[in-house]
Scaffold this motif. Structure first.
Motif, PDB file in Angstrom:
ATOM      1  N   GLY A  99      -2.678  -3.261 -17.969  1.00  0.00           N
ATOM      2  CA  GLY A  99      -1.477  -3.682 -17.258  1.00  0.00           C
ATOM      3  C   GLY A  99      -0.635  -2.561 -16.692  1.00  0.00           C
ATOM      4  O   GLY A  99       0.465  -2.808 -16.199  1.00  0.00           O
ATOM      5  N   VAL A 100      -1.129  -1.330 -16.730  1.00  0.00           N
ATOM      6  CA  VAL A 100      -0.373  -0.185 -16.243  1.00  0.00           C
ATOM      7  C   VAL A 100      -0.952   0.290 -14.918  1.00  0.00           C
ATOM      8  O   VAL A 100      -2.161   0.435 -14.770  1.00  0.00           O
ATOM      9  CB  VAL A 100      -0.385   0.963 -17.273  1.00  0.00           C
ATOM     10  N   GLY A 101      -0.077   0.507 -13.940  1.00  0.00           N
ATOM     11  CA  GLY A 101      -0.466   1.062 -12.654  1.00  0.00           C
ATOM     12  C   GLY A 101       0.588   2.053 -12.188  1.00  0.00           C
ATOM     13  O   GLY A 101       1.589   2.281 -12.874  1.00  0.00           O
ATOM     14  N   PHE A 102       0.365   2.617 -11.008  1.00  0.00           N
ATOM     15  CA  PHE A 102       1.284   3.629 -10.483  1.00  0.00           C
ATOM     16  C   PHE A 102       1.495   3.429  -8.989  1.00  0.00           C
ATOM     17  O   PHE A 102       0.710   2.770  -8.316  1.00  0.00           O
ATOM     18  CB  PHE A 102       0.738   5.034 -10.761  1.00  0.00           C
ATOM     19  N   MET A 103       2.564   4.013  -8.488  1.00  0.00           N
ATOM     20  CA  MET A 103       2.876   3.919  -7.063  1.00  0.00           C
ATOM     21  C   MET A 103       1.712   4.479  -6.260  1.00  0.00           C
ATOM     22  O   MET A 103       1.283   5.609  -6.467  1.00  0.00           O
ATOM     23  CB  MET A 103       4.152   4.698  -6.756  1.00  0.00           C
ATOM     24  N   PRO A 104       1.191   3.711  -5.304  1.00  0.00           N
ATOM     25  CA  PRO A 104       0.035   4.177  -4.533  1.00  0.00           C
ATOM     26  C   PRO A 104       0.438   5.216  -3.493  1.00  0.00           C
ATOM     27  O   PRO A 104       1.609   5.358  -3.147  1.00  0.00           O
ATOM     28  CB  PRO A 104      -0.473   2.895  -3.859  1.00  0.00           C
ATOM     29  N   GLY A 109      10.363 -11.946   4.474  1.00  0.00           N
ATOM     30  CA  GLY A 109       9.503 -11.640   3.334  1.00  0.00           C
ATOM     31  C   GLY A 109      10.361 -11.367   2.113  1.00  0.00           C
ATOM     32  O   GLY A 109      11.340 -12.060   1.860  1.00  0.00           O
ATOM     33  N   GLY A 110       9.987 -10.363   1.355  1.00  0.00           N
ATOM     34  CA  GLY A 110      10.770  -9.976   0.184  1.00  0.00           C
ATOM     35  C   GLY A 110      10.044 -10.118  -1.127  1.00  0.00           C
ATOM     36  O   GLY A 110      10.474  -9.561  -2.144  1.00  0.00           O
ATOM     37  N   GLN A 111       8.923 -10.841  -1.124  1.00  0.00           N
ATOM     38  CA  GLN A 111       8.224 -11.084  -2.384  1.00  0.00           C
ATOM     39  C   GLN A 111       7.603  -9.812  -2.964  1.00  0.00           C
ATOM     40  O   GLN A 111       7.595  -9.613  -4.184  1.00  0.00           O
ATOM     41  CB  GLN A 111       7.131 -12.150  -2.187  1.00  0.00           C
ATOM     42  N   VAL A 112       7.082  -8.952  -2.100  1.00  0.00           N
ATOM     43  CA  VAL A 112       6.468  -7.715  -2.594  1.00  0.00           C
ATOM     44  C   VAL A 112       7.525  -6.838  -3.261  1.00  0.00           C
ATOM     45  O   VAL A 112       7.345  -6.345  -4.383  1.00  0.00           O
ATOM     46  CB  VAL A 112       5.778  -6.947  -1.452  1.00  0.00           C
ATOM     47  N   ALA A 113       8.653  -6.661  -2.593  1.00  0.00           N
ATOM     48  CA  ALA A 113       9.728  -5.832  -3.151  1.00  0.00           C
ATOM     49  C   ALA A 113      10.259  -6.408  -4.452  1.00  0.00           C
ATOM     50  O   ALA A 113      10.531  -5.667  -5.409  1.00  0.00           O
ATOM     51  CB  ALA A 113      10.857  -5.695  -2.132  1.00  0.00           C
ATOM     52  N   ARG A 136       0.813  -1.218   0.000  1.00  0.00           N
ATOM     53  CA  ARG A 136       0.000   0.000   0.000  1.00  0.00           C
ATOM     54  C   ARG A 136       0.848   1.271   0.000  1.00  0.00           C
ATOM     55  O   ARG A 136       0.328   2.355  -0.309  1.00  0.00           O
ATOM     56  CB  ARG A 136      -0.928   0.007   1.216  1.00  0.00           C
ATOM     57  N   SER A 137       2.134   1.138   0.346  1.00  0.00           N
ATOM     58  CA  SER A 137       2.993   2.323   0.404  1.00  0.00           C
ATOM     59  C   SER A 137       4.369   2.102  -0.209  1.00  0.00           C
ATOM     60  O   SER A 137       5.088   3.068  -0.469  1.00  0.00           O
ATOM     61  CB  SER A 137       3.181   2.769   1.853  1.00  0.00           C
ATOM     62  N   TRP A 138       4.774   0.845  -0.397  1.00  0.00           N
ATOM     63  CA  TRP A 138       6.094   0.446  -0.875  1.00  0.00           C
ATOM     64  C   TRP A 138       7.184   0.767   0.144  1.00  0.00           C
ATOM     65  O   TRP A 138       8.364   0.733  -0.181  1.00  0.00           O
ATOM     66  CB  TRP A 138       6.429   1.103  -2.205  1.00  0.00           C
TER      67      TRP A 138
END
Length: 387
Positions: free
Chosen positions: A285-290, A349-353, A117-119
């Motif tokens: 398929g395009v998104g942006f940093m939330p 963890g690490g999968q999101v990054a 949600r924030s990176w």
């Protein structure tokens, strides 16, 4: 015989850079004033004025202006009493300068995943990890949340959970001057915060950084260490070793000229981000940093996500296509746990990054980006992604 017409040579469009330095026009006056004063060393009235201006911009009570953001972190780790074997926990999605000074001091890095949600550092993941570490008497010496691309970490929740276990928090705010979280400026709530004024930042002195804290003793000690730890004596007396890490007065003068425009620069970068969203969000398929509801990002860099399963090209292909058009883009930071130098480090963890690294692409984001330049970037992206 009639001469053949000579065709004019083709002139390629000017390159569009990721985040070039933006000058206000006031730098010249500040530099002339500094030169007239005779103070060009990393001390004196110009450096002091820059530090005072930084206290207003960051809302920290005390600031030491330094040679780089990395130097600020290095001195912060020293002030924390970091010793060989101590663990330092930080976000895996960051630049190497966050953790390199700690490792060079003998600390052991531990990398944690980010919140989608924030990176930034996942506060819930951190809470679970600290609880488990406490059971085994293996709490870290420090937790270092990282603000990413102008977005603050959730310091409110991170500091709360760290306070439970008596773990200090140093905030890496190298990328977030001018951003806010929970209504407070970047880094507020942390024990200390480090900032950067590198050549590509919103406020740039060409190089430079700062360490901020509310405790005056910490910043007094930071100044002492940054000036080679010279004791108060007529001769050169040293009881510990320090660094040559003060910011040169010419760099401070440039920063002093730019700080008044910080809010306007943030607004400009947020407008750049909003224009990208309007111009590209309809593409598959395009998104942006939330941006979570508690955050007000400076949008230092505008970052898009390209899902290779749905988009017409993956991020690597898009980056290559734009490079051929003279448009600079860059992948999202490669997570620290994926870096060869940290192959033995523990990761939680690490999968999101890792997913963000595969799909993320930083776009030209300078506050001085002209509308026609951004239109050219958007057109190039649509050409590749709308195929």
């Amino acid at each position: 015989m009639q001469q053949a017409m000579i065709q004019p040579a083709y002139t390629a469009p000017a390159p569009i850079l990721l985040s070039p330095p933006q000058l206000t026009g006031d730098e010249d006056a500040q530099l002339r004033k500094m030169l007239a004063s005779g103070w060009i060393a990393p001390v004196g009235p110009v450096v002091a004025a820059f530090e005072h201006a930084l206290t207003r911009a960051t809302t920290f009570a005390h600031v030491a202006a330094l040679s780089s953001g990395t130097a600020a972190l290095q001195i912060a780790y020293r002030l924390a009493g970091l010793a060989p074997g101590d663990e330092v926990w930080t976000s895996t999605l960051t630049y190497v300068a966050t953790i390199a000074p700690a490792v060079q001091m003998g600390a052991v890095p531990v990398f944690l995943d980010v919140d989608p949600r924030s990176w930034t550092l996942d506060a819930d993941l951190l809470a679970d990890a600290l609880t488990r570490a406490a059971r085994h008497n293996r709490l870290p010496r420090l937790v270092v949340p990282v603000d990413l691309y102008g977005q603050c970490a959730n310091l409110r929740d991170i500091v709360r959970v760290c306070d439970t276990w008596g773990v200090r928090v140093i905030s890496d705010c190298a990328e977030s001057l001018g951003a806010m979280a929970h209504g407070r400026q970047a880094g507020r709530g942390a024990w200390m915060a480090a900032f950067s004024f590198n050549g590509n930042k919103i406020i740039t002195t060409g190089g430079g950084g700062a360490l901020a804290a509310d405790d005056p003793d910490l910043i007094e000690r930071a100044h002492f260490l940054a000036r080679q730890a010279r004791e108060a004596a007529a001769h050169y007396q040293h009881e510990t070793l320090g660094y040559s890490a003060g910011i040169p007065a010419p760099c401070a003068a440039v920063g002093l000229a730019q700080l008044p425009s910080l809010a306007a620069r943030v607004a400009q970068r947020r407008q750049v981000f909003a224009t990208y969203v309007r111009g590209l969000a309809d593409l598959p398929g395009v998104g942006f940093m939330p941006e979570p509801g508690w955050a007000h990002s400076s949008r230092w860099l505008s970052v898009m996500l390209i899902d290779p399963q749905r988009a017409a090209a993956d991020s690597a292909a898009v980056r290559a296509a734009l490079a051929a058009e003279g448009i600079e883009t860059r992948p999202v930071w490669k997570p620290m746990h994926m870096q060869p130098v940290f192959r033995q480090a523990r990761v939680i963890g690490g999968q999101v990054a890792a997913g963000l690294f595969r799909q993320g692409l930083c776009l030209p984001s300078g506050a001085g980006l002209q509308p026609e330049e951004q239109a050219r970037v958007i057109a190039a992206l649509r050409h590749v992604l709308a195929r």
